[in-house]
Design an enzyme around this catalytic site. Structure first.
Site, PDB file in Angstrom:
ATOM      1  N   TYR A   1      35.384 -43.532  42.540  1.00  0.00           N
ATOM      2  CA  TYR A   1      34.375 -43.790  43.498  1.00  0.00           C
ATOM      3  C   TYR A   1      33.704 -44.778  44.106  1.00  0.00           C
ATOM      4  O   TYR A   1      33.662 -45.720  43.104  1.00  0.00           O
ATOM      5  CB  TYR A   1      33.341 -43.015  42.242  1.00  0.00           C
ATOM      6  CG  TYR A   1      33.557 -41.628  41.206  1.00  0.00           C
ATOM      7  CD1 TYR A   1      34.228 -41.056  41.686  1.00  0.00           C
ATOM      8  CD2 TYR A   1      32.613 -41.221  40.265  1.00  0.00           C
ATOM      9  CE1 TYR A   1      34.082 -39.972  40.829  1.00  0.00           C
ATOM     10  CE2 TYR A   1      32.664 -40.276  39.682  1.00  0.00           C
ATOM     11  CZ  TYR A   1      33.912 -39.070  39.229  1.00  0.00           C
ATOM     12  OH  TYR A   1      33.901 -38.334  39.226  1.00  0.00           O
TER      13      TYR A   1
ATOM     14  N   HIS B   1      42.307 -38.795  35.010  1.00  0.00           N
ATOM     15  CA  HIS B   1      41.628 -38.469  36.208  1.00  0.00           C
ATOM     16  C   HIS B   1      42.125 -37.514  36.591  1.00  0.00           C
ATOM     17  O   HIS B   1      41.633 -36.524  36.577  1.00  0.00           O
ATOM     18  CB  HIS B   1      40.956 -39.254  37.216  1.00  0.00           C
ATOM     19  CG  HIS B   1      39.773 -39.077  37.855  1.00  0.00           C
ATOM     20  ND1 HIS B   1      38.756 -39.618  39.059  1.00  0.00           N
ATOM     21  CD2 HIS B   1      39.344 -37.448  38.294  1.00  0.00           C
ATOM     22  CE1 HIS B   1      38.164 -38.889  39.495  1.00  0.00           C
ATOM     23  NE2 HIS B   1      38.191 -37.812  38.973  1.00  0.00           N
TER      24      HIS B   1
END
Length: 284
Positions: free
Chosen positions: A37, A103
């Site tokens: 992010y 992830h």
């Protein structure tokens, strides 16, 4: 995620720290981020926000495994796992990550190898618990056999129901927590959901969150926001009480068989693409 990437330019840091503090003071106990992010800048933001006694009030979750070096890449070899964890610890300015997710699954590395390194990080007190994101049922089982998987993150919402076939039952069989994110897209189903929300006396997004919250105590939704007023709106979903009749109507509107098609475009992996090499095929 939206504070630092996607949905327009990164938001002003002081405003985001104020929002994070507001959420924690309102009772939020899980903060979910990732090294991708930003990339990386969201972890730095959280590290700043959690100074001054805030760290002990939350469970801090971050993720590794996606690299954005001009293109989407997934990596899960032991050296990368360790390097990614060390880098996240520095950016977050913490000694230990509460929940560390893979992830996306690197299919070229047996999940047993990736989990073996994560197990070492647990033993070294660098992480407390291990999670997977967008992992198939077989990948979850193989991982869990190496070291307990605490949580699996997945898209699960009124408009994304395919995980109910195998992923949800596997998690519940193994006692693994379910962390749900969602996207509510425009569709005929959304129009009908909006009508029901009006009847109940809430908004469509609150109804969608309430539906997830009604799925069980092992399910934790992670709605994102960049504005305090929208945060308060999300918290309002906790007050939406759905009757069995409401749940049945929602089921008729958005049954698993009523919504078709892939969630993502080409190149964005999901649990359907997560089965890894068998351990016997691994050559370090």
């Amino acid at each position: 995620m939206g504070m630092s990437t996607l949905y327009g330019a990164p938001k002003p840091e002081p405003d985001m720290i104020k929002l994070i503090h507001h959420a924690i003071n309102a009772g939020v106990t899980l903060l979910d981020t990732s090294d991708v992010y930003g990339p990386k800048t969201n972890e730095i933001l959280l590290g700043k926000a959690l100074k001054g006694g805030m760290r002990d009030k939350v469970q801090l979750a971050t993720k590794f495994g996606i690299k954005l070096d001009g293109s989407w890449q997934v990596q899960g070899d032991p050296a990368y796992v360790r390097a990614a964890c060390e880098a996240s610890l520095k950016r977050l300015e913490v000694d230990c990550i509460d929940l560390y997710y893979q992830h996306r699954i690197d299919t070229s590395v047996p999940i047993e190898i990736t989990m073996g390194e994560l197990k070492k990080l647990v033993e070294e007190d660098k992480i407390k618990y291990v999670g997977l994101s967008e992992a198939s049922a077989s990948t979850i089982r193989r991982a869990h056999a190496v070291h307990p998987v605490t949580a699996v993150q997945m898209e699960w919402s009124l408009q994304s129901r395919d995980v109910e076939e195998e992923i949800i039952p596997t998690c519940r069989e193994l006692g693994i927590g379910i962390v749900a994110y969602k996207k509510l897209e425009e569709s005929d189903a959304r129009k009908r959901i909006n009508d029901l929300a009006t009847k109940i006396g809430c908004t469509t997004s609150q109804l969608a969150l309430a539906w997830v919250l009604h799925q069980g105590n092992d399910v934790v939704p992670i709605p994102g926001t960049t504005k305090i007023e929208n945060f308060e709106h999300n918290i309002g979903a906790l007050s939406v009480k759905l009757t069995p009749e409401d749940m049945a109507e929602l089921e008729s509107i958005a049954s698993p068989n009523s919504i078709k098609g892939d969630r993502y475009g080409a190149g964005l992996k999901t649990y359907k693409d997560s089965d890894t090499l068998p351990l016997s095929a691994w050559k370090a």
